[in-house]
Design a protein around this motif. Sequence first.
Motif, PDB file in Angstrom:
ATOM      1  N   ALA A 161       0.825  -1.219   0.000  1.00 45.73           N
ATOM      2  CA  ALA A 161       0.000   0.000   0.000  1.00 45.73           C
ATOM      3  C   ALA A 161       0.856   1.265   0.000  1.00 45.73           C
ATOM      4  O   ALA A 161       0.445   2.307  -0.506  1.00 45.73           O
ATOM      5  N   ASN A 162       2.068   1.176   0.557  1.00 47.55           N
ATOM      6  CA  ASN A 162       2.965   2.333   0.602  1.00 47.55           C
ATOM      7  C   ASN A 162       3.838   2.436  -0.645  1.00 47.55           C
ATOM      8  O   ASN A 162       4.819   3.177  -0.671  1.00 47.55           O
ATOM      9  N   ASN A 163       3.482   1.646  -1.684  1.00 51.29           N
ATOM     10  CA  ASN A 163       4.188   1.631  -2.966  1.00 51.29           C
ATOM     11  C   ASN A 163       5.595   1.052  -2.869  1.00 51.29           C
ATOM     12  O   ASN A 163       6.413   1.248  -3.772  1.00 51.29           O
ATOM     13  N   LYS A 164       5.870   0.321  -1.798  1.00 52.50           N
ATOM     14  CA  LYS A 164       7.141  -0.378  -1.673  1.00 52.50           C
ATOM     15  C   LYS A 164       6.965  -1.827  -2.113  1.00 52.50           C
ATOM     16  O   LYS A 164       5.923  -2.433  -1.894  1.00 52.50           O
ATOM     17  N   GLU A 165       8.003  -2.370  -2.736  1.00 53.68           N
ATOM     18  CA  GLU A 165       7.943  -3.741  -3.195  1.00 53.68           C
ATOM     19  C   GLU A 165       8.261  -4.720  -2.067  1.00 53.68           C
ATOM     20  O   GLU A 165       9.120  -4.446  -1.226  1.00 53.68           O
ATOM     21  N   PHE A 166       7.537  -5.821  -2.036  1.00 52.36           N
ATOM     22  CA  PHE A 166       7.739  -6.863  -1.034  1.00 52.36           C
ATOM     23  C   PHE A 166       7.938  -8.192  -1.757  1.00 52.36           C
ATOM     24  O   PHE A 166       7.118  -8.583  -2.590  1.00 52.36           O
TER      25      PHE A 166
END
Length: 259
Positions: A161-166
């Motif tokens: 949701a925070n536009n970080k890749e996981f």
Amino acid sequence: MKKQFQIKEACQQRWDDMLEVANGKHCDVCNKKVWDLDKLSESEIHEITESNDSICGKKSFIKPAFSRFLLVLTLTSVTSIHAQNENKSLIENIHQNEIEIKGKLVSKEKRKLVSGEISLVTLEKLYSAKADEKGNFTLKFPEKILSEYNIIRIDYTVLEANNKEFTDYKSSTFRTTELLIKENFEIEERYVTIGAVVITNPKPPDFYYLDGKKIAKRKFEKLKKEFPDYKYLAFYDEVTVQKFTKKSFVDNLYLLYSK
């Protein structure tokens, strides 16, 4: 199965809610680091436990994705089912002893898939297929490699949701009949246990394989270092380890594929 370490009393905190730090996450409730034991080698875990009086760790176990129903179907009858239902995964070329499954990687959390790869795992070889931006894939493999229970591994990267890749992976077991009619493959569901790490003795041995042949640990690590392009997989759960090694007293399983 006896393990080198155990988490006897599970914590109720959610792993996904914790802040990422090096080799793990930080728990705000305990103000303590939780080590990601899934991504640490045996020697790294030993070093950490030797230099710390107590640690908290996270351990994942595969979800046995067994069917709720006992399906007594032959490959021929499964083909007939697919011919009658366009919404099911497609299976083709069985008469040529090759199976083709068309399915989709899906996120139950509705996270956007950045990349994904699904593999049918055997000791001798990996049969893999990359998913497109919508999660669709076509996985091909010979019929003869199927067994009563089959190991499917999904490696994926999603956008949070925070536009970080996981990035993470998931392994599951499927009966052949269930695998052949499965349509959507969820990427997140895994058993995750968090809690204090307790060292146990005696420690069962680890097993190392190169293209399906058991080799010594030293040779395995040498090859892994010399050939970084070799595909490397590690399994820590009882289901997968015992299925492949056919041993009850064994700890972790490490696989290398040169092809």
